[in-house]
Enzyme design. Structure first.
Site, PDB file in Angstrom:
ATOM      1  N   ARG A  85      47.489  49.386  40.853  1.00  0.00           N
ATOM      2  CA  ARG A  85      47.236  49.416  39.399  1.00  0.00           C
ATOM      3  C   ARG A  85      47.301  50.858  38.885  1.00  0.00           C
ATOM      4  NH1 ARG A  85      43.510  46.242  39.912  1.00  0.00           N
ATOM      5  NH2 ARG A  85      44.916  44.508  39.480  1.00  0.00           N
ATOM      6  N   THR A 115      43.937  40.411  29.077  1.00  0.00           N
ATOM      7  CA  THR A 115      43.305  39.875  30.281  1.00  0.00           C
ATOM      8  C   THR A 115      41.910  39.386  29.957  1.00  0.00           C
ATOM      9  OG1 THR A 115      42.766  40.326  32.610  1.00  0.00           O
ATOM     10  CG2 THR A 115      42.249  42.060  31.065  1.00  0.00           C
ATOM     11  N   ASN A 122      40.051  39.240  32.775  1.00  0.00           N
ATOM     12  CA  ASN A 122      39.510  39.686  34.065  1.00  0.00           C
ATOM     13  C   ASN A 122      38.807  41.035  33.854  1.00  0.00           C
ATOM     14  OD1 ASN A 122      39.363  41.100  36.580  1.00  0.00           O
ATOM     15  ND2 ASN A 122      40.921  39.747  37.456  1.00  0.00           N
ATOM     16  N   ALA A 123      37.477  41.002  33.957  1.00  0.00           N
ATOM     17  CA  ALA A 123      36.670  42.200  33.668  1.00  0.00           C
ATOM     18  C   ALA A 123      36.992  43.347  34.620  1.00  0.00           C
ATOM     19  CB  ALA A 123      35.188  41.850  33.760  1.00  0.00           C
ATOM     20  N   ASP A 139      49.911  41.769  35.893  1.00  0.00           N
ATOM     21  CA  ASP A 139      49.973  40.665  36.844  1.00  0.00           C
ATOM     22  C   ASP A 139      50.099  41.301  38.217  1.00  0.00           C
ATOM     23  OD1 ASP A 139      49.891  37.661  36.661  1.00  0.00           O
ATOM     24  OD2 ASP A 139      51.437  37.953  38.184  1.00  0.00           O
ATOM     25  N   PHE A 173      37.012  44.178  43.861  1.00  0.00           N
ATOM     26  CA  PHE A 173      37.018  42.731  43.636  1.00  0.00           C
ATOM     27  C   PHE A 173      38.113  42.091  44.488  1.00  0.00           C
ATOM     28  CE2 PHE A 173      40.827  42.115  40.907  1.00  0.00           C
ATOM     29  CZ  PHE A 173      41.135  43.445  40.612  1.00  0.00           C
ATOM     30  N   GLY A 174      38.228  40.776  44.371  1.00  0.00           N
ATOM     31  CA  GLY A 174      39.315  40.030  45.027  1.00  0.00           C
ATOM     32  C   GLY A 174      39.435  40.346  46.513  1.00  0.00           C
ATOM     33  N   TYR A 175      40.635  40.791  46.910  1.00  0.00           N
ATOM     34  CA  TYR A 175      40.932  41.018  48.328  1.00  0.00           C
ATOM     35  C   TYR A 175      40.534  42.416  48.818  1.00  0.00           C
ATOM     36  CZ  TYR A 175      43.724  36.805  47.640  1.00  0.00           C
ATOM     37  OH  TYR A 175      44.120  35.525  47.348  1.00  0.00           O
TER      38      TYR A 175
HETATM   39  P1  IMP Z   1      46.548  37.496  38.230  1.00  0.00           P
HETATM   40  O1  IMP Z   1      47.285  38.798  38.083  1.00  0.00           O
HETATM   41  O2  IMP Z   1      45.574  37.294  37.124  1.00  0.00           O
HETATM   42  O3  IMP Z   1      47.456  36.348  38.479  1.00  0.00           O
HETATM   43  O4  IMP Z   1      45.608  37.595  39.508  1.00  0.00           O
HETATM   44  C1  IMP Z   1      45.688  38.608  40.417  1.00  0.00           C
HETATM   45  C2  IMP Z   1      44.850  38.280  41.649  1.00  0.00           C
HETATM   46  O5  IMP Z   1      45.299  39.156  42.691  1.00  0.00           O
HETATM   47  C3  IMP Z   1      43.374  38.605  41.457  1.00  0.00           C
HETATM   48  O6  IMP Z   1      42.649  37.488  41.055  1.00  0.00           O
HETATM   49  C4  IMP Z   1      42.960  39.072  42.842  1.00  0.00           C
HETATM   50  O7  IMP Z   1      42.676  37.974  43.654  1.00  0.00           O
HETATM   51  C5  IMP Z   1      44.229  39.744  43.363  1.00  0.00           C
HETATM   52  N1  IMP Z   1      44.205  41.186  43.046  1.00  0.00           N
HETATM   53  C6  IMP Z   1      44.952  41.858  42.125  1.00  0.00           C
HETATM   54  N2  IMP Z   1      44.633  43.157  42.088  1.00  0.00           N
HETATM   55  C7  IMP Z   1      43.655  43.316  42.993  1.00  0.00           C
HETATM   56  C8  IMP Z   1      42.903  44.442  43.389  1.00  0.00           C
HETATM   57  O8  IMP Z   1      43.013  45.571  42.876  1.00  0.00           O
HETATM   58  N3  IMP Z   1      41.997  44.221  44.373  1.00  0.00           N
HETATM   59  C9  IMP Z   1      41.812  43.004  44.952  1.00  0.00           C
HETATM   60  N4  IMP Z   1      42.462  41.919  44.596  1.00  0.00           N
HETATM   61  C10 IMP Z   1      43.395  42.067  43.614  1.00  0.00           C
END
Ligand code: IMP
Length: 191
Positions: A176, A9, A11-12, A71, A149-151
Site C-alpha cells: 500500500r 472504502t 475498511n477502517a 484493491d 490486520f488481515g494476513y
Molecule cells: P479488498 O481489497 O477489499 O478486496 O480486500 C483485501 C483483503 O486482502 C483484505 O481484507 C485482507 O484480507 C487482505 N489484505 C490487503 N492488504 C492487506 C494488508 O496490508 N495486510 C493484511 N492483509 C491485507
C-alpha cells in the site's frame, strides 16, 4: 497538487494506513462515508485493477471530487497466486491466517514465497488511472504479532511478520505504501 482526497472504502484499516502514508505528502484522506457516499459496490471484477476502478468510479459518481480506491490481497506462490483478488473472501474475518497456515502446513521453507499486491485507482473530473505496489515475503508457520490486520500475522517480511512491525515500519515496506507513493508521483506530474 490536490490537498484532499476521498477514499472509496469501508475498511477502517485501509483508510488509516492510507491516511498515515499520504499525510506526510500533504494529502488528507477522508472516508467515503464522511464524504456522503454510504455504499458498498459489488466487487465483481477478476483483477485488482478492475475492482479498484469499480469502487473508485462508484464513489466518484456520488461525491464528484477526487477519489481513490484500494484493491489488494495476498498472492501465495505455492497456491498458484491464491487467494489473490479473493483474499477478503478466503475465510471468515479473523480466521484467514489460521486457514492459510493449515493449507500451507506441508509446504517446505523454500516454497513459502508470497507477495502482497495493491492497486490504487484514482478518478477525478478528467482523468482516471491505476498504480500498483507490491511487497515480497513468505508465509510463516504460526501467527505472530498483533498490529496491522488481515494476513499481517502470517506474512513474514525480513525477520518479522508485518503484525510485529509498527505502523511506520509497515507503511515503509508495504504494498500500500508503494502504490500510494506511485500515486503521489503521478499526481505531482499532473500538477
Ligand atoms: P479488498 O481489497 O477489499 O478486496 O480486500 C483485501 C483483503 O486482502 C483484505 O481484507 C485482507 O484480507 C487482505 N489484505 C490487503 N492488504 C492487506 C494488508 O496490508 N495486510 C493484511 N492483509 C491485507
Amino acid at each position: 497538487m490536490l490537498k484532499k482526497i476521498v477514499m472509496a472504502t469501508n475498511n477502517a484499516n485501509k483508510l488509516r494506513e492510507s491516511g498515515e502514508i499520504l499525510a506526510p505528502l500533504g494529502i488528507e484522506v477522508i472516508s467515503q462515508r464522511d464524504a456522503g457516499a454510504d455504499i458498498e459496490p459489488e466487487e465483481n471484477g477478476t483483477t485488482f485493477a478492475e475492482n479498484a476502478m469499480i469502487k473508485a468510479k462508484a464513489v466518484y459518481d456520488i461525491v464528484k471530487i477526487p477519489v481513490i480506491a484500494d484493491d489488494s490481497g495476498l498472492c501465495v506462490n505455492a497456491l498458484d497466486g491464491r487467494p489473490g483478488v479473493y483474499s477478503a473472501r478466503y475465510a471468515p474475518k479473523g480466521e484467514e491466517c489460521a486457514k492459510l497456515i493449515e493449507e500451507m502446513k506441508d509446504v517446505p521453507d523454500e516454497k513459502r514465497g508470497a507477495s502482497f499486491q495493491c492497486v490504487i485507482a484514482y478518478v477525478d473530473d478528467n482523468s482516471c488511472f491505476t498504480v500498483n505496489g507490491g511487497c515480497i515475503g513468505k508465509i510463516g508457520y504460526e501467527e505472530k504479532g498483533t498490529n496491522g490486520f488481515g494476513y499481517d500475522p502470517v506474512f513474514v517480511c525480513g525477520d518479522r511478520t508485518m503484525a510485529e512491525m509498527s505502523a511506520e515500519e509497515k507503511n515503509k515496506l508495504s504494498h500500500r505504501g508503494a502504490a500510494l507513493r506511485a500515486l503521489y508521483e503521478m499526481l505531482s506530474k499532473k500538477g
